[in-house]
Design a protein around this motif. Sequence first.
Motif, PDB file in Angstrom:
ATOM      1  N   MET A  87      49.971  34.271  34.141  1.00  0.00           N
ATOM      2  CA  MET A  87      48.770  34.736  33.433  1.00  0.00           C
ATOM      3  C   MET A  87      48.261  35.978  34.150  1.00  0.00           C
ATOM      4  SD  MET A  87      48.521  32.092  31.326  1.00  0.00           S
ATOM      5  CE  MET A  87      46.861  32.007  30.677  1.00  0.00           C
TER       6      MET A  87
ATOM      7  N   HIS B 222      42.047  30.346  44.757  1.00  0.00           N
ATOM      8  CA  HIS B 222      43.467  30.267  45.110  1.00  0.00           C
ATOM      9  C   HIS B 222      43.674  29.900  46.576  1.00  0.00           C
ATOM     10  CE1 HIS B 222      45.673  31.342  41.453  1.00  0.00           C
ATOM     11  NE2 HIS B 222      44.487  31.816  41.099  1.00  0.00           N
TER      12      HIS B 222
ATOM     13  N   LEU C 298      41.225  23.106  39.434  1.00  0.00           N
ATOM     14  CA  LEU C 298      41.172  21.693  39.098  1.00  0.00           C
ATOM     15  C   LEU C 298      41.872  20.931  40.222  1.00  0.00           C
ATOM     16  CD1 LEU C 298      40.471  19.721  36.605  1.00  0.00           C
ATOM     17  CD2 LEU C 298      42.950  19.738  36.233  1.00  0.00           C
TER      18      LEU C 298
ATOM     19  N   VAL D  82      45.139  22.989  40.678  1.00  0.00           N
ATOM     20  CA  VAL D  82      45.536  23.967  39.664  1.00  0.00           C
ATOM     21  C   VAL D  82      44.507  25.094  39.641  1.00  0.00           C
ATOM     22  CG1 VAL D  82      46.141  24.312  37.240  1.00  0.00           C
ATOM     23  CG2 VAL D  82      46.499  22.070  38.289  1.00  0.00           C
ATOM     24  N   PRO D  83      44.770  26.189  40.384  1.00  0.00           N
ATOM     25  CA  PRO D  83      43.817  27.292  40.385  1.00  0.00           C
ATOM     26  C   PRO D  83      44.089  28.249  39.230  1.00  0.00           C
ATOM     27  CG  PRO D  83      45.567  27.713  41.978  1.00  0.00           C
ATOM     28  CD  PRO D  83      45.920  26.415  41.279  1.00  0.00           C
ATOM     29  N   THR D  84      43.036  28.798  38.624  1.00  0.00           N
ATOM     30  CA  THR D  84      43.233  29.790  37.558  1.00  0.00           C
ATOM     31  C   THR D  84      42.480  31.074  37.925  1.00  0.00           C
ATOM     32  OG1 THR D  84      41.478  28.779  36.235  1.00  0.00           O
ATOM     33  CG2 THR D  84      43.728  28.106  35.772  1.00  0.00           C
ATOM     34  N   TYR D  85      41.440  31.467  37.170  1.00  0.00           N
ATOM     35  CA  TYR D  85      40.734  32.720  37.454  1.00  0.00           C
ATOM     36  C   TYR D  85      39.542  32.492  38.381  1.00  0.00           C
ATOM     37  CZ  TYR D  85      43.544  34.656  33.747  1.00  0.00           C
ATOM     38  OH  TYR D  85      44.603  35.053  32.991  1.00  0.00           O
ATOM     39  N   ASP D  86      38.636  31.635  37.912  1.00  0.00           N
ATOM     40  CA  ASP D  86      37.431  31.400  38.707  1.00  0.00           C
ATOM     41  C   ASP D  86      37.263  29.929  39.034  1.00  0.00           C
ATOM     42  OD1 ASP D  86      36.832  30.350  36.255  1.00  0.00           O
ATOM     43  OD2 ASP D  86      34.815  31.187  36.126  1.00  0.00           O
ATOM     44  N   SER D  87      38.301  29.132  38.757  1.00  0.00           N
ATOM     45  CA  SER D  87      38.140  27.696  38.982  1.00  0.00           C
ATOM     46  C   SER D  87      39.440  27.072  39.458  1.00  0.00           C
ATOM     47  CB  SER D  87      37.684  27.003  37.687  1.00  0.00           C
ATOM     48  OG  SER D  87      38.776  26.848  36.815  1.00  0.00           O
TER      49      SER D  87
ATOM     50  N   LEU E 143      49.425  30.459  37.402  1.00  0.00           N
ATOM     51  CA  LEU E 143      50.523  29.916  36.609  1.00  0.00           C
ATOM     52  C   LEU E 143      49.911  28.995  35.566  1.00  0.00           C
ATOM     53  CD1 LEU E 143      53.151  29.023  39.356  1.00  0.00           C
ATOM     54  CD2 LEU E 143      52.622  31.225  38.295  1.00  0.00           C
ATOM     55  N   GLY E 144      50.227  29.266  34.296  1.00  0.00           N
ATOM     56  CA  GLY E 144      49.579  28.488  33.246  1.00  0.00           C
ATOM     57  C   GLY E 144      50.565  27.785  32.364  1.00  0.00           C
TER      58      GLY E 144
END
Lengths: 245, 337
Positions: A148, A36, A61, A54-59, A140-141
């Motif tokens: 999320m 993040h 894009l 586009v950040p999520t949990y561990d990655s 944010l998904g």
Amino acid sequence: MSVLTVAPTEIHECGDSALRVVAISEASEDNWLTVHRLADWLESCGAEGLHGAVPTYDSVLVEFDPIMVSARQVRAFVKLGLLELHHADESAKAPREFDVPVVYGGEYGPDLEKVAEYQGISTEEVIRFHTGKTYTVRCLGAPAGSPMMDGPAFPKPVPRLKDPRLSVPAGAVAVAGRQAVIAPAAAPGGWCVIGQTPLSVLNIRREPLVPYKPGDILRFRQIPAEAFSDFAGMDLVPLELEARP
Amino acid sequence: MSGAILVQQPGNSVVTDLGRFRGPRFGLPVNGALDQYSARAANILAGNLDNHPLVEITALDFRMTANTDLLIAVTGAPLTLTVGGRPCSQWEPVSVRAGESVSIRGIHRGLRAYLAVHGSLEAETLLGSAAPDTVVGFGLQLREGTTLVTRRSVTPVRQPYFDLPLFRLGLERPSMGSDLSVDVTDGPDVAEFGESGELLFTSEYAVSGRSNHIGLRLGGELPERTSSGEVLSRGVPVGAVEVPSREELLVLHRGRGVTAGYPVLAVVTSTGLDVLAQARPGDKVRFRKTTVAEATAAHRRSRAQLETLRESVNTVFGLLGIGCRPQWQDLPVAACS
């Protein structure tokens, strides 16, 4: 000043217009913070040719325009960003808090009983699990900037629906696996819907379209079905801005 | 001067642009014109910026009329374009007189056409883009009676003899048909499919009728995931090839949800996505493996053609005074023949 522990990362090719950066520390919190903060850094640079991250949990894009920059250039830029993170000050980033009123069960939460049955607990206990913790917005998904979150501490992960619904209404409060979410807009969905908030989460007439950011904190609070209409049409806003019944 | 365009037969059409590039950060798909090459070409041929709003017409016939003179360009899948009943060239600028009917019929060998109007179309934007987003309920789906507003009128440019086509800018048109070759690069999760991942390149796939702007569903021999662990939601690129079920391959296009929990087997290249944008249900698809470097080179070659086109258009339009009104009114039409 508290300093971010930057997790080790891997950078993977992801087509001609994106890279996937994965944080691979054992500590999931470090992974999450790293991707993040990297996304924030990339965004704040405003570098030409970078569409965004586009950040999520561990990655994260990282999307770019391959006419303006090459994948190799973006990779080098990401590495620079990761180095910069070692100097980032974490202390200033206080999360905001949101209170989310929810009507559980019945027509508002058609899967509440199914979830209770699968977990081998009562519906009241499902609600107690769900309202009994604070939730950090992890990312944010899809769809439409859904928050999320790590799910409630149920005994078991929640299986997805065998037949996903063609439309889940806006405000649906749902769980799946070890995750929890609110649906900002009506969309198809395979998660178990246990309740619904009467508040409007998404507002396309303002920016940002959803009020929370990754890192912000949500709490769910049970309200009776009769109270649903008292909140209808109101926006979800951070607690200090709140003025509600 | 602005002009009003009345949509008489909307078919299946929307006002869009190249996409909402700031969207994914906020959980919104990029969306925008599915065939980016054709959309850019239409705008360039109409003397617009590449990212100006234009009309995307999918599969069905379309008809409109304007209360002012227009300059338009139509690109995309092969079709029959008539203006005031006269057949006109696709992939070239076309003059339209006030009151004439612009008709697009019989889209074939592909699925989507693009209609750009010189001076562009007025459209509301969300995060800087006019592209429709069906999930958040944004965008302009055209209906019978919808009025579009353009900011520029162009006095008709006509060949004085026999009304022959005036422009021959000669842009290379993308090849279309029912046997499609689509380039992909290895996806970040290709290892999860083991040897079965090779099936993607040895099998032929059929485009399902359940395909749309979110993704194409393809039937055929399916690679199988060898691992079975729960995957954390991750950002997925446009073009991601996934195997979510035992029935079909899913290729995500520009309307894709930005996060998903399926491993990414391969990623369709930028030029490959334009090919898929024109795929019709029943068309056959073969995937060809390439590298990111080769894919980028192919994409840049294709863009270079559009840049050459832009130069030709600028030269011709400059001579005709299109886009620079003060000179235009004084130029005799014969000067351009």
